[in-house]
Design a protein around this motif. Sequence first.
Motif, mmCIF file in Angstrom:
data_model
loop_
_atom_site.group_PDB
_atom_site.id
_atom_site.type_symbol
_atom_site.label_atom_id
_atom_site.label_comp_id
_atom_site.label_asym_id
_atom_site.label_seq_id
_atom_site.Cartn_x
_atom_site.Cartn_y
_atom_site.Cartn_z
ATOM 1 N N ASN A 63 0.832 -1.200 0.000
ATOM 2 C CA ASN A 63 0.000 0.000 0.000
ATOM 3 C C ASN A 63 0.869 1.252 0.000
ATOM 4 O OD1 ASN A 63 -2.470 -1.368 0.067
ATOM 5 N ND2 ASN A 63 -2.397 -1.570 2.294
ATOM 6 N N GLU A 64 0.427 2.261 -0.740
ATOM 7 C CA GLU A 64 1.097 3.558 -0.777
ATOM 8 C C GLU A 64 0.065 4.650 -0.531
ATOM 9 O OE1 GLU A 64 4.742 2.724 -3.822
ATOM 10 O OE2 GLU A 64 2.941 3.598 -4.710
ATOM 11 N N MET A 79 5.934 9.069 -5.269
ATOM 12 C CA MET A 79 4.543 8.637 -5.313
ATOM 13 C C MET A 79 3.939 8.774 -6.706
ATOM 14 S SD MET A 79 2.097 7.423 -3.491
ATOM 15 C CE MET A 79 0.323 7.246 -3.469
ATOM 16 N N ASN A 80 3.298 7.712 -7.185
ATOM 17 C CA ASN A 80 2.624 7.705 -8.479
ATOM 18 C C ASN A 80 1.135 7.984 -8.269
ATOM 19 O OD1 ASN A 80 1.717 7.322 -11.066
ATOM 20 N ND2 ASN A 80 2.134 5.122 -11.126
ATOM 21 N N PHE A 81 0.657 9.130 -8.752
ATOM 22 C CA PHE A 81 -0.747 9.502 -8.617
ATOM 23 C C PHE A 81 -1.566 9.068 -9.833
ATOM 24 C CE2 PHE A 81 1.657 12.221 -5.898
ATOM 25 C CZ PHE A 81 0.858 12.443 -4.778
ATOM 26 N N ARG A 82 -0.908 8.506 -10.837
ATOM 27 C CA ARG A 82 -1.580 8.082 -12.065
ATOM 28 C C ARG A 82 -2.052 6.635 -11.967
ATOM 29 N NH1 ARG A 82 2.547 11.532 -13.366
ATOM 30 N NH2 ARG A 82 2.099 13.145 -14.926
ATOM 31 N N LEU A 83 -2.822 6.209 -12.967
ATOM 32 C CA LEU A 83 -3.224 4.815 -13.112
ATOM 33 C C LEU A 83 -2.295 4.067 -14.058
ATOM 34 C CD1 LEU A 83 -7.051 5.475 -13.378
ATOM 35 C CD2 LEU A 83 -5.822 4.504 -11.422
ATOM 36 N N ASP A 128 -2.693 11.106 -17.258
ATOM 37 C CA ASP A 128 -2.602 12.177 -16.269
ATOM 38 C C ASP A 128 -3.410 11.824 -15.026
ATOM 39 O OD1 ASP A 128 -0.934 13.896 -17.685
ATOM 40 O OD2 ASP A 128 -2.586 14.841 -18.749
ATOM 41 N N ASN A 129 -3.356 12.699 -14.033
ATOM 42 C CA ASN A 129 -4.081 12.467 -12.787
ATOM 43 C C ASN A 129 -4.881 13.706 -12.406
ATOM 44 O OD1 ASN A 129 -2.252 14.313 -11.356
ATOM 45 N ND2 ASN A 129 -0.749 12.684 -11.609
ATOM 46 N N ASP A 138 9.870 20.367 -7.839
ATOM 47 C CA ASP A 138 9.643 19.055 -7.237
ATOM 48 C C ASP A 138 8.300 19.066 -6.519
ATOM 49 O OD1 ASP A 138 11.282 16.421 -6.736
ATOM 50 O OD2 ASP A 138 10.239 16.850 -4.859
ATOM 51 N N ASP A 139 7.623 17.903 -6.534
ATOM 52 C CA ASP A 139 6.340 17.790 -5.839
ATOM 53 C C ASP A 139 6.486 17.409 -4.373
ATOM 54 O OD1 ASP A 139 4.843 18.467 -8.044
ATOM 55 O OD2 ASP A 139 4.572 16.402 -8.703
ATOM 56 N N PHE A 140 7.700 17.043 -3.934
ATOM 57 C CA PHE A 140 7.962 16.652 -2.547
ATOM 58 C C PHE A 140 7.033 15.517 -2.113
ATOM 59 C CE2 PHE A 140 10.005 20.685 -2.934
ATOM 60 C CZ PHE A 140 11.085 20.648 -2.067
ATOM 61 N N VAL A 141 7.011 14.453 -2.944
ATOM 62 C CA VAL A 141 6.184 13.278 -2.637
ATOM 63 C C VAL A 141 7.022 12.002 -2.723
ATOM 64 C CG1 VAL A 141 3.998 14.320 -3.288
ATOM 65 C CG2 VAL A 141 5.374 13.192 -5.050
ATOM 66 N N TRP A 142 8.309 12.105 -2.393
ATOM 67 C CA TRP A 142 9.170 10.935 -2.329
ATOM 68 C C TRP A 142 8.845 10.121 -1.079
ATOM 69 C CZ3 TRP A 142 12.411 10.038 -6.433
ATOM 70 C CH2 TRP A 142 12.625 11.105 -7.291
ATOM 71 N N ASP A 143 9.174 8.849 -1.109
ATOM 72 C CA ASP A 143 8.881 7.954 0.009
ATOM 73 C C ASP A 143 9.460 8.500 1.313
ATOM 74 O OD1 ASP A 143 8.026 5.674 1.385
ATOM 75 O OD2 ASP A 143 9.902 4.607 0.978
ATOM 76 N N GLY A 144 8.620 8.572 2.325
ATOM 77 C CA GLY A 144 9.036 9.027 3.656
ATOM 78 C C GLY A 144 8.935 10.515 3.883
#
Length: 444
Positions: free
Chosen positions: A288-289, A320-324, A331-332, A343-349
């Motif tokens: 899960n993410e 983090m992948n927000f797409r399908l 796109d998402n 940068d979106d600042f959505v790296w793990d952790g």
Amino acid sequence: MLTTTCNTSALGAPGETLEEDELTRGTTRPWRAEEIPSLFAQSETTVSTTFYSRNRHATDHVGDVHVNALGVGLDWRSGYAAGPWGFVGADLSGFANLRLVPATGLSEVLYHDYRDGTDKSYATLAQAALKWRSSAAGDGWQVRAGYTPLSLGTLGTSGGLHTHAYRGGELKYRAAGWEIGYGWADQFRNEWDDRFRTMTNAWHQNRDQYDGAASRIDFVHSVGIRYEADTTTSVDLGVGEGRRYRRNAQVIVTRAWQFADGRSMTASGYALWGRYDAALGPTAAPRNEWHASTSVAYVSGPLSVSLGFGMTHAPDSGEMNFRLTPWANSDNRNQIQTWGQLDDFVWDGTRVLKAAASLQLGSYVGMPGLALGVSGIHGWAIRNPGRSNTSATEIDLSLTYDVKEGPLKGAGLGIFPARLRTNGFYGKSDRNDVKFIVSYRQTF
């Protein structure tokens, strides 16, 4: 906005009735002649042109982008003609993005040829869609299908100088502030591509020298529910699937407060859950993410300020992948509250704080539409494989001017400097960036 009318003599003047055998002898005539011209008389044609310049320098040079491009677009949106089963119309658009000087890197606005790694000028069909709705007012059922943008649930459409698009369609029902919809697509076109392509489980979409290297994702689809109680409250829910690749679900909530003296405050929250499918995903044992972020914005006269906080857990995606699908295959509809220009600042952790402010300068200098913006972003606890966790910091600036009146109304320009420092992070090097954009749009 300018409104045009067209010569309808070939169709029969309003109020006239064509002879039965001129249209559909022996059947139910689908259109009344006086309603056919509304397809054109109520249509809109938008002409747009944008000059785009970007100079992005990365310390490892992998992310370098140097581009000067001119985008020209033509977008036609029909009105609706009434028939026995509702109201129908059509939309059609195309664009050309022209390289003004040799470019470096993937600009994401020019056609990118992966065979030689260069960006080139090109022109393409952008949209070609049929639309239908059950009522003249817009409530009730709505259908849109063809080569078209999609926006519902977790399936969305973004773009740069022009809009991306899918080969697919969406079905929606609207009533009393509610909107329920379903969207489906099996092909996608990025702005840096000249055709619609099958979605795959790799970022390159089997383009150019990568042909056949990735497996096909048969389709993406999503269900969405939105509710707007009034102008102050909205809730948006969605679930989606990229067939045999990834599933996700998201929620967006917004609440606004208006105060008597014109001040306002808006609180927003966004959360997304995702999980890969072992069949086409990058791992045989998916986990899960999730991402969650929130912000509060306050506006008082010409000044607005905001503060946001976000968290991300993405052990399989890394970022983090927000797409399908993978990046560039679709796109998402993400509503990340703490994103930056670089940068979106959505790296793990990642844990991240963002503070931003903007000031409408027009009233002080006699130039309505002039605005200055600044934001600062700090992320920490970013997982850095093989090393200790790291942090990253970004500063974004903007100076924009939108012409509000006069012969150049519809024109705008902006300069957007940004600076990112990642402290040895494996996923992205330090970057400096400056974008300069001049645009003009007119709708007839």
